[in-house]
Motif scaffolding. Structure first.
Motif, PDB file in Angstrom:
ATOM      1  N   LEU A  31     -56.598 -14.770 -19.630  1.00 15.57           N
ATOM      2  CA  LEU A  31     -58.318 -15.110 -19.465  1.00 15.57           C
ATOM      3  C   LEU A  31     -58.761 -15.655 -20.765  1.00 15.57           C
ATOM      4  O   LEU A  31     -60.079 -17.123 -20.980  1.00 15.57           O
ATOM      5  CB  LEU A  31     -58.928 -13.215 -19.813  1.00 15.57           C
TER       6      LEU A  31
ATOM      7  N   SER B 135     -57.304 -19.303 -20.463  1.00 20.35           N
ATOM      8  CA  SER B 135     -57.845 -19.759 -19.671  1.00 20.35           C
ATOM      9  C   SER B 135     -59.416 -20.124 -20.432  1.00 20.35           C
ATOM     10  O   SER B 135     -59.695 -21.629 -19.785  1.00 20.35           O
ATOM     11  CB  SER B 135     -58.185 -19.612 -18.285  1.00 20.35           C
TER      12      SER B 135
ATOM     13  N   TRP C 220     -63.919 -16.493 -12.950  1.00 24.49           N
ATOM     14  CA  TRP C 220     -62.967 -16.090 -14.051  1.00 24.49           C
ATOM     15  C   TRP C 220     -63.805 -14.440 -14.638  1.00 24.49           C
ATOM     16  O   TRP C 220     -62.497 -13.729 -14.391  1.00 24.49           O
ATOM     17  CB  TRP C 220     -63.424 -16.607 -15.392  1.00 24.49           C
TER      18      TRP C 220
END
Length: 120
Positions: A41, A44, A79
């Protein structure tokens, strides 16, 4: 860094996110899975904003910034969903097959938004 490097890191981060989700759903190693999920996470997110900064430098003078496009905010929302899925799975709020389905739909949505960059 160049655009291809940021793009590569972005994809590696998302691969780690999905490895973490898959590992979380296995019977052992949930702590390591959460670690890989979190690392993915962060990678990204950082590489995604790095991509946006590079793309903004390529825009012509007077063009609106990429940060004003709605597809960016849709990617950020997806996300966040990917970020919360392991918590919901670990607390058994959502069944494991549904977690996999939601993750696959989010992944497909993220890929489509990143590839097509729709103007809505």
């Amino acid at each position: 860094m160049s655009l291809p490097v940021y793009h590569f890191l972005h994809l590696i981060g998302l691969i780690l996110v999905f490895i973490g989700i898959g590992g979380l759903l296995s019977s052992e190693g949930a702590k390591k899975a959460m670690m890989w999920h979190g690392i993915g996470l962060v990678i990204s997110l950082v590489s995604g904003f790095g991509l946006l900064a590079k793309y903004n430098k390529l825009l012509p003078e007077g063009a609106p910034s990429f940060y004003t496009y709605h597809w960016i905010w849709a990617k950020f929302a997806l996300w966040l969903v990917l970020g919360f899925l392991p918590v919901l799975a670990k607390r058994r709020v959502i069944a494991a097959p549904l977690v996999v389905l939601i993750a696959a739909i989010c992944g497909a949505g993220l890929a489509a938004l990143g590839y097509f960059k729709p103007q809505f």
